[in-house]
Design an enzyme around this catalytic site. Structure first.
Site, mmCIF file in Angstrom:
data_model
loop_
_atom_site.group_PDB
_atom_site.id
_atom_site.type_symbol
_atom_site.label_atom_id
_atom_site.label_comp_id
_atom_site.label_asym_id
_atom_site.label_seq_id
_atom_site.Cartn_x
_atom_site.Cartn_y
_atom_site.Cartn_z
ATOM 1 N N TYR A 61 0.855 -1.198 0.000
ATOM 2 C CA TYR A 61 0.000 0.000 0.000
ATOM 3 C C TYR A 61 0.884 1.240 0.000
ATOM 4 C CZ TYR A 61 -4.970 -0.836 0.137
ATOM 5 O OH TYR A 61 -6.245 -1.115 -0.226
ATOM 6 N N GLU A 63 -0.511 4.782 -0.638
ATOM 7 C CA GLU A 63 -1.328 5.964 -0.955
ATOM 8 C C GLU A 63 -0.502 7.231 -0.803
ATOM 9 O OE1 GLU A 63 -4.134 4.106 1.462
ATOM 10 O OE2 GLU A 63 -5.840 4.795 0.261
ATOM 11 N N ASP A 207 -6.535 12.593 -25.379
ATOM 12 C CA ASP A 207 -6.605 11.194 -24.954
ATOM 13 C C ASP A 207 -5.798 10.406 -25.985
ATOM 14 O OD1 ASP A 207 -7.142 8.565 -24.481
ATOM 15 O OD2 ASP A 207 -9.265 8.858 -24.037
ATOM 16 N N THR A 233 -3.315 5.040 -21.995
ATOM 17 C CA THR A 233 -3.074 3.723 -21.418
ATOM 18 C C THR A 233 -1.657 3.301 -21.784
ATOM 19 O OG1 THR A 233 -4.150 2.850 -23.387
ATOM 20 C CG2 THR A 233 -5.435 2.844 -21.373
ATOM 21 N N LYS A 236 -1.221 -0.515 -24.913
ATOM 22 C CA LYS A 236 -1.585 -0.666 -26.333
ATOM 23 C C LYS A 236 -0.285 -0.717 -27.149
ATOM 24 C CE LYS A 236 -6.281 1.094 -25.855
ATOM 25 N NZ LYS A 236 -6.513 1.799 -24.599
ATOM 26 N N ARG A 242 -1.004 -3.314 -18.224
ATOM 27 C CA ARG A 242 -2.330 -2.692 -18.312
ATOM 28 C C ARG A 242 -2.393 -1.562 -17.288
ATOM 29 N NH1 ARG A 242 -6.924 -3.891 -20.795
ATOM 30 N NH2 ARG A 242 -5.710 -5.464 -21.869
HETATM 31 N N1 DSN Z 1 -11.223 -0.644 -25.206
HETATM 32 C C1 DSN Z 1 -10.223 0.170 -25.861
HETATM 33 C C2 DSN Z 1 -10.165 -0.088 -27.314
HETATM 34 O O1 DSN Z 1 -10.267 -1.221 -27.712
HETATM 35 O O2 DSN Z 1 -9.983 0.838 -28.088
HETATM 36 C C3 DSN Z 1 -10.389 1.601 -25.563
HETATM 37 O O3 DSN Z 1 -10.360 1.791 -24.206
#
Ligand code: DSN
Length: 421
Positions: A61, A63, A207, A233, A236, A242
């Site tokens: 933890y 925080e 984003d 994120t 990707k 993740r």
């Molecule tokens: N779920 C993602 C995608 O496949 O584009 C976006 O968050």
């Protein structure tokens, strides 16, 4: 230092204690080894990142932020988070970085929290034209709590209409304008968005979840110099664990940090924060830069190959890692295409196309992406093999050809294994 294999002993412990779940892991490994993964938002993260995720940092933890925690015993995780923050700032040329958001949606909630309050007007790309759930969908917090003004793409070019964005911004005076999408294959003109935001006094949020890995690899222009805040994120194209991350100008650092913790989250996932640090180191290498360029070359080759198979790439092609494919010309809908490809061990997703006459649950298109197959080492020649496999699979009405296509797919993936045996 011990160099225990990344999941050998841990996996054996799992297999002994819980064979049911161990079998799920093994079956998933076989699924990705034997099939094609073309979901544009997925990738294969490295053994080093997986080792960090499966580590004792999961127990801690922490925080707060490095040096200002609400728990004792944080000296080691402080080091990991500080390394990650420094790497993120260096890699992206950012003034501030927050590595704690658990996901892209969490990161976006924090950005809304830092700059807006419920009821404020926010502009973003509409979901049917490629935007994300958190960009104002009625079933999401964004659409429920904010006055969302959506912009889209032009019907003729299927690209963002910057004149429309500007006119809507002048009319509605949003507090924040979001650019970025989940199914938009083209580059975004960040300078145009900056100028519109300046004209109306809006915060510019990018984003960048889908394309930040291409930015990290210096394969496309960066939004960082233009935006007040960039959320994304890390799993990707970026190929990390993740999770989510936020970059911002120094003037917004305190607001962003407070919005991530304590407004939006409690304890950070320190194994994921450390995994992000590892991924940031990997993304700063020349090998990763070559990878990012190859991801785009492969997506362009795949889009061209699918066009040759009679399937139309929306907007005429792609500048990024993904292509959106309109199947109306071959009389197949997205749902059937997804299922037929699945039967042939080709994993992709149905996707609405701009001005789609079908409801989203059916959709007229599919979305394909090349981050995972490029990690496997595939190049342009393999993209034409994949395009013809998809071309056959989507037309395989009764499933009779699926076993033969799946065998070809498995032969291809065995030459480019996701995780070597
Ligand atoms: N779920 C993602 C995608 O496949 O584009 C976006 O968050």
């Amino acid at each position: 230092m011990s160099t225990t294999p990344f999941w050998g002993p841990d996996f054996n412990a799992l297999a002994q204690e819980d064979p049911e779940i161990a079998n799920v892991l093994l079956a998933e490994l076989e699924r990705v080894r034997g099939g094609l993964q073309l979901i544009a938002s997925e990738n294969f993260t490295s053994p080093a990142v997986l080792a960090t995720l499966g580590s004792i940092l999961s127990n801690k933890y922490a925080e707060g932020y490095p040096g200002k925690r609400y728990y004792g015993g944080c000296a080691e995780v402080d080091i990991a988070e500080n390394i990650g923050i420094a790497r993120a700032k260096e890699l992206f040329g950012a003034e501030h970085a927050n590595l704690q958001p658990h996901s892209g949606a969490s990161a976006n909630i924090a950005v809304y929290g830092a700059f807006t309050k419920p009821g404020d007007t926010v502009m973003a790309m509409s979901l049917p034209h490629g935007g994300h759930l958190t960009h104002g969908s009625k079933v999401n917090f964004s659409g429920k709590w904010f006055n969302i003004v959506s912009y889209g793409v032009r019907q003729d070019t299927e690209q963002i209409d910057y004149d429309e964005v500007r006119a809507l911004a002048i009319q509605h005076k949003p507090k924040m304008i979001i650019c970025g999408a989940t199914a938009y294959p083209r580059l975004i003109d960040f300078a145009a968005f900056r100028s519109i935001c300046d004209e109306v006094g809006a915060i510019m949020m990018v984003d960048a979840a889908h394309f930040i890995g291409l930015v990290a690899g210096k394969a496309i222009p960066s939004p960082v110099p233009y935006a007040d805040v960039v959320s994304f994120t890390t799993h990707k194209v970026m190929r990390g664990p993740r999770g989510g991350m936020i970059l911002c100008k120094a003037e917004h650092a305190a607001a962003i940090d407070k919005a991530v913790f304590p407004m939006m989250q409690g304890g950070p996932l320190m194994h994921a924060v450390a995994g992000k640090a590892v991924a940031l180191k990997e993304a700063a290498t020349p090998e990763y830069q070559a990878y990012a360029k190859q991801v785009i070359a492969n997506a362009q080759a795949l889009a061209a190959g699918l066009a040759a198979e009679g399937m139309r790439p929306v907007s005429g092609g792609t500048d990024t890692h993904l292509a959106l494919i309109d199947l109306q010309g071959i009389g197949v809908n997205g749902t059937d295409a997804e299922a037929r490809c699945d039967a042939a061990r080709i994993t992709l997703n149905k996707n609405a196309i701009p001005y789609d006459p079908q409801p989203p649950a059916v959709a007229s298109g599919i979305r394909v992406g090349t981050p995972a197959v490029t990690t496997q080492g595939m190049g342009v020649p393999e993209m034409s093999v994949i395009a013809s496999a998809i071309g056959e699979a989507v037309r395989d009405v009764d499933g009779s050809k699926a076993p033969e296509i799946a065998a070809r797919v498995s032969e291809l993936t065995s030459r480019f294994p996701a995780y070597a045996r």
